[in-house]
Design a protein around this motif. Structure first.
Motif, mmCIF file in Angstrom:
data_model
loop_
_atom_site.group_PDB
_atom_site.id
_atom_site.type_symbol
_atom_site.label_atom_id
_atom_site.label_comp_id
_atom_site.label_asym_id
_atom_site.label_seq_id
_atom_site.Cartn_x
_atom_site.Cartn_y
_atom_site.Cartn_z
ATOM 1 N N ASN A 15 0.804 -1.225 0.000
ATOM 2 C CA ASN A 15 0.000 0.000 0.000
ATOM 3 C C ASN A 15 0.835 1.272 0.000
ATOM 4 N N ASP A 16 2.039 1.230 0.551
ATOM 5 C CA ASP A 16 2.843 2.442 0.674
ATOM 6 C C ASP A 16 3.713 2.733 -0.550
ATOM 7 N N VAL A 18 4.472 4.140 -4.142
ATOM 8 C CA VAL A 18 3.918 5.160 -5.038
ATOM 9 C C VAL A 18 3.947 4.612 -6.466
ATOM 10 N N ARG A 20 4.244 4.238 -10.371
ATOM 11 C CA ARG A 20 4.981 4.962 -11.405
ATOM 12 C C ARG A 20 4.180 4.932 -12.702
ATOM 13 N N ARG A 83 -3.533 0.478 -13.433
ATOM 14 C CA ARG A 83 -2.177 0.303 -12.879
ATOM 15 C C ARG A 83 -1.898 -1.166 -12.628
ATOM 16 N N GLY A 152 4.647 -0.262 -7.985
ATOM 17 C CA GLY A 152 3.327 0.078 -7.463
ATOM 18 C C GLY A 152 2.185 -0.418 -8.323
#
Length: 161
Positions: A15-16, A18, A20, A83, A152
């Protein structure tokens, strides 16, 4: 994560992390390709219906009387809106023994592990077992998945692209 995700090998990023951009993910995947890897990663051809393709052709071996030729391919399509990288894994195997042979094709999540050992005399004169051949097709898939998850993005297995 449901049963379908587990069957197809879908993995979600932490979850943490980021996320791209799609271009960065594509470049990260293509950067894996090098001389120290037994497989090749390239941009896909239009007929392959993917963005990036990873291929591993395992040269024929004949340790016994049969020759086994194996090829593994992972086609990856990048979905920037979701994503996620949708992957389709395919494997071809040809076996020849004398005048007979067989060909197999499979798609979906799976792996092959093969090892061979031989005995030789060590420096102390005692016989020891050494590994002469090793194949684990998970090496390629795990490396690709690690790059995608660190960017991510979700690694999603599918039955067709």
């Amino acid at each position: 994560m449901g049963l379908r995700d587990r069957l197809l090998g879908t993995t979600y990023p932490e979850n943490d992390v980021v996320p791209r951009s799609a271009a960065e993910v594509r470049e990260s995947l293509l950067a894996i390709d090098g001389t120290d890897t037994p497989y090749r990663i390239r941009k896909a051809n239009p007929s392959e219906k993917a963005d990036v393709v990873a291929e591993w052709w395992i040269p024929p071996r004949s340790s016994t009387r049969e020759q086994v030729d194996r090829r593994l391919r992972i086609r990856m399509r990048l979905d920037p809106h979701g994503r996620e990288v949708r992957i389709l894994q395919e494997q071809w195997t040809s076996t020849r023994q004398g005048l007979s042979g067989s060909h197999e094709y499979s798609r979906g999540w799976g792996f092959a592990v093969e090892r061979e050992w031989a005995y030789e005399r060590g420096p102390d004169g005692r016989r020891r077992k050494i590994e002469t051949y090793r194949l684990d097709t998970r090496e390629m898939r795990n490396t690709l998945r690690k790059v995608v998850l660190s960017a991510g993005w979700t690694w999603r297995g599918v039955f067709r692209l």
